[in-house]
Write a protein that holds these residues in place. Structure first.
Motif, PDB file in Angstrom:
ATOM      1  N   PHE A 102       0.857  -1.178   0.000  1.00 33.35           N
ATOM      2  CA  PHE A 102       0.000   0.000   0.000  1.00 33.35           C
ATOM      3  C   PHE A 102       0.895   1.231   0.000  1.00 33.35           C
ATOM      4  O   PHE A 102       1.774   1.363   0.862  1.00 33.35           O
ATOM      5  N   VAL A 103       0.663   2.125  -0.950  1.00 33.94           N
ATOM      6  CA  VAL A 103       1.497   3.315  -1.120  1.00 33.94           C
ATOM      7  C   VAL A 103       0.615   4.545  -0.959  1.00 33.94           C
ATOM      8  O   VAL A 103      -0.367   4.705  -1.681  1.00 33.94           O
ATOM      9  N   GLN A 104       0.985   5.410   0.007  1.00 33.86           N
ATOM     10  CA  GLN A 104       0.194   6.616   0.238  1.00 33.86           C
ATOM     11  C   GLN A 104       1.119   7.784   0.538  1.00 33.86           C
ATOM     12  O   GLN A 104       1.627   7.935   1.641  1.00 33.86           O
ATOM     13  N   PHE A 105       1.395   8.552  -0.495  1.00 35.41           N
ATOM     14  CA  PHE A 105       2.211   9.765  -0.384  1.00 35.41           C
ATOM     15  C   PHE A 105       1.482  10.888  -1.097  1.00 35.41           C
ATOM     16  O   PHE A 105       0.501  10.658  -1.787  1.00 35.41           O
ATOM     17  N   GLY A 106       1.996  12.089  -0.967  1.00 32.34           N
ATOM     18  CA  GLY A 106       1.428  13.194  -1.733  1.00 32.34           C
ATOM     19  C   GLY A 106       1.715  14.551  -1.153  1.00 32.34           C
ATOM     20  O   GLY A 106       2.360  15.372  -1.785  1.00 32.34           O
ATOM     21  N   HIS A 107       1.252  14.799   0.088  1.00 33.12           N
ATOM     22  CA  HIS A 107       1.373  16.181   0.565  1.00 33.12           C
ATOM     23  C   HIS A 107       2.813  16.570   0.867  1.00 33.12           C
ATOM     24  O   HIS A 107       3.182  17.719   0.677  1.00 33.12           O
ATOM     25  N   ASN A 108       3.667  15.651   1.268  1.00 36.48           N
ATOM     26  CA  ASN A 108       5.079  15.998   1.477  1.00 36.48           C
ATOM     27  C   ASN A 108       5.818  16.160   0.157  1.00 36.48           C
ATOM     28  O   ASN A 108       6.833  16.852   0.090  1.00 36.48           O
ATOM     29  N   ASP A 109       5.319  15.538  -0.903  1.00 33.88           N
ATOM     30  CA  ASP A 109       5.918  15.728  -2.230  1.00 33.88           C
ATOM     31  C   ASP A 109       5.711  17.169  -2.713  1.00 33.88           C
ATOM     32  O   ASP A 109       6.480  17.665  -3.521  1.00 33.88           O
ATOM     33  N   ALA A 110       4.684  17.823  -2.212  1.00 28.94           N
ATOM     34  CA  ALA A 110       4.395  19.204  -2.591  1.00 28.94           C
ATOM     35  C   ALA A 110       5.110  20.206  -1.678  1.00 28.94           C
ATOM     36  O   ALA A 110       4.934  21.409  -1.826  1.00 28.94           O
ATOM     37  N   LEU A 127       5.841   6.994  -8.318  1.00 28.46           N
ATOM     38  CA  LEU A 127       4.714   6.074  -8.145  1.00 28.46           C
ATOM     39  C   LEU A 127       4.792   4.925  -9.145  1.00 28.46           C
ATOM     40  O   LEU A 127       4.533   3.770  -8.793  1.00 28.46           O
ATOM     41  N   GLU A 128       5.183   5.238 -10.372  1.00 30.60           N
ATOM     42  CA  GLU A 128       5.347   4.185 -11.383  1.00 30.60           C
ATOM     43  C   GLU A 128       6.433   3.202 -10.960  1.00 30.60           C
ATOM     44  O   GLU A 128       6.291   1.992 -11.150  1.00 30.60           O
ATOM     45  N   LYS A 129       7.509   3.713 -10.380  1.00 31.62           N
ATOM     46  CA  LYS A 129       8.584   2.850  -9.875  1.00 31.62           C
ATOM     47  C   LYS A 129       8.044   1.916  -8.793  1.00 31.62           C
ATOM     48  O   LYS A 129       8.314   0.710  -8.808  1.00 31.62           O
ATOM     49  N   PHE A 130       7.279   2.464  -7.851  1.00 29.40           N
ATOM     50  CA  PHE A 130       6.707   1.645  -6.788  1.00 29.40           C
ATOM     51  C   PHE A 130       5.840   0.527  -7.382  1.00 29.40           C
ATOM     52  O   PHE A 130       5.911  -0.622  -6.944  1.00 29.40           O
ATOM     53  N   ILE A 131       5.044   0.873  -8.374  1.00 27.86           N
ATOM     54  CA  ILE A 131       4.154  -0.106  -9.005  1.00 27.86           C
ATOM     55  C   ILE A 131       4.967  -1.187  -9.717  1.00 27.86           C
ATOM     56  O   ILE A 131       4.748  -2.388  -9.519  1.00 27.86           O
ATOM     57  N   GLN A 132       5.901  -0.774 -10.550  1.00 29.54           N
ATOM     58  CA  GLN A 132       6.698  -1.733 -11.331  1.00 29.54           C
ATOM     59  C   GLN A 132       7.541  -2.631 -10.435  1.00 29.54           C
ATOM     60  O   GLN A 132       7.605  -3.845 -10.652  1.00 29.54           O
ATOM     61  N   ASP A 133       8.188  -2.053  -9.436  1.00 33.91           N
ATOM     62  CA  ASP A 133       9.027  -2.846  -8.524  1.00 33.91           C
ATOM     63  C   ASP A 133       8.197  -3.872  -7.759  1.00 33.91           C
ATOM     64  O   ASP A 133       8.620  -5.008  -7.565  1.00 33.91           O
ATOM     65  N   THR A 134       7.022  -3.457  -7.321  1.00 29.38           N
ATOM     66  CA  THR A 134       6.136  -4.354  -6.563  1.00 29.38           C
ATOM     67  C   THR A 134       5.659  -5.504  -7.447  1.00 29.38           C
ATOM     68  O   THR A 134       5.700  -6.669  -7.045  1.00 29.38           O
ATOM     69  N   LYS A 135       5.230  -5.183  -8.661  1.00 30.63           N
ATOM     70  CA  LYS A 135       4.773  -6.216  -9.584  1.00 30.63           C
ATOM     71  C   LYS A 135       5.906  -7.185  -9.930  1.00 30.63           C
ATOM     72  O   LYS A 135       5.662  -8.390 -10.084  1.00 30.63           O
ATOM     73  N   ALA A 136       7.124  -6.669 -10.056  1.00 32.38           N
ATOM     74  CA  ALA A 136       8.277  -7.525 -10.374  1.00 32.38           C
ATOM     75  C   ALA A 136       8.520  -8.561  -9.276  1.00 32.38           C
ATOM     76  O   ALA A 136       9.084  -9.625  -9.542  1.00 32.38           O
ATOM     77  N   LYS A 137       8.108  -8.274  -8.075  1.00 34.47           N
ATOM     78  CA  LYS A 137       8.253  -9.207  -6.957  1.00 34.47           C
ATOM     79  C   LYS A 137       7.054 -10.165  -6.862  1.00 34.47           C
ATOM     80  O   LYS A 137       7.005 -11.003  -5.966  1.00 34.47           O
TER      81      LYS A 137
END
Length: 150
Positions: A102-110, A127-137
């Motif tokens: 579960f990935v929840q970021f946003g307000h600190n990125d701003a 976010l794309e990195k998080f998705i791709q890395d997770t799927k690769a596992k």
């Protein structure tokens, strides 16, 4: 304001439970939900922080015993700092096939702090990195809606 926050929490909880019940895993395999996020998800200690709780700290109260929550969320983190501090690599090293991230970021990125700030393009890439890395596992990524700064 308080009613809206409660509604958001209920919606998040229902979405999480829907994902968990809709997906099948190997028999007798414990499912682990890893949480990558900021202060809104992190675990707090009673002694130090009193009544403050992050949603990730309480998630296990709504799950069955065969689901483990591994909360890696840390206050003040953005997608950028979660990666640059090595937190993402450490989390990913422990992810197994059939787990959830579960990935929840946003307000600190701003944030206006340069070490935290991620442009829209970099936020999307992270976010794309998080998705791709997770799927690769062999695990399932779940992106949660960013919370709004007060």
């Amino acid at each position: 304001m308080r009613n809206n926050m409660m509604k958001q929490k209920v919606i998040i909880l229902l979405a999480i439970l829907t994902v968990l019940f809709a997906c099948k895993t190997e028999e007798n395999k414990e499912i682990t939900i890893f949480i990558a996020g900021d202060s809104t998800a992190q675990s707090y200690t009673e002694e130090k922080d009193g009544l403050i709780k992050g949603w990730g700290q309480l998630l296990n109260l709504y799950l069955t015993d065969d689901v483990k929550v591994d909360n890696r969320a840390m206050g003040g983190r953005s997608t950028k700092t979660f990666i640059s501090e090595g937190r993402w690599d450490k989390l990913l090293a422990d992810v197994s096939e059939g787990d959830y991230v579960f990935v929840q970021f946003g307000h600190n990125d701003a944030s206006t702090r340069p070490e935290r700030h991620a442009s829209y393009e970099d936020y999307e890439k992270n976010l794309e990195k998080f998705i791709q890395d997770t799927k690769a596992k062999g695990a399932t990524p779940v992106l949660l809606t960013s919370v709004v700064m007060r």
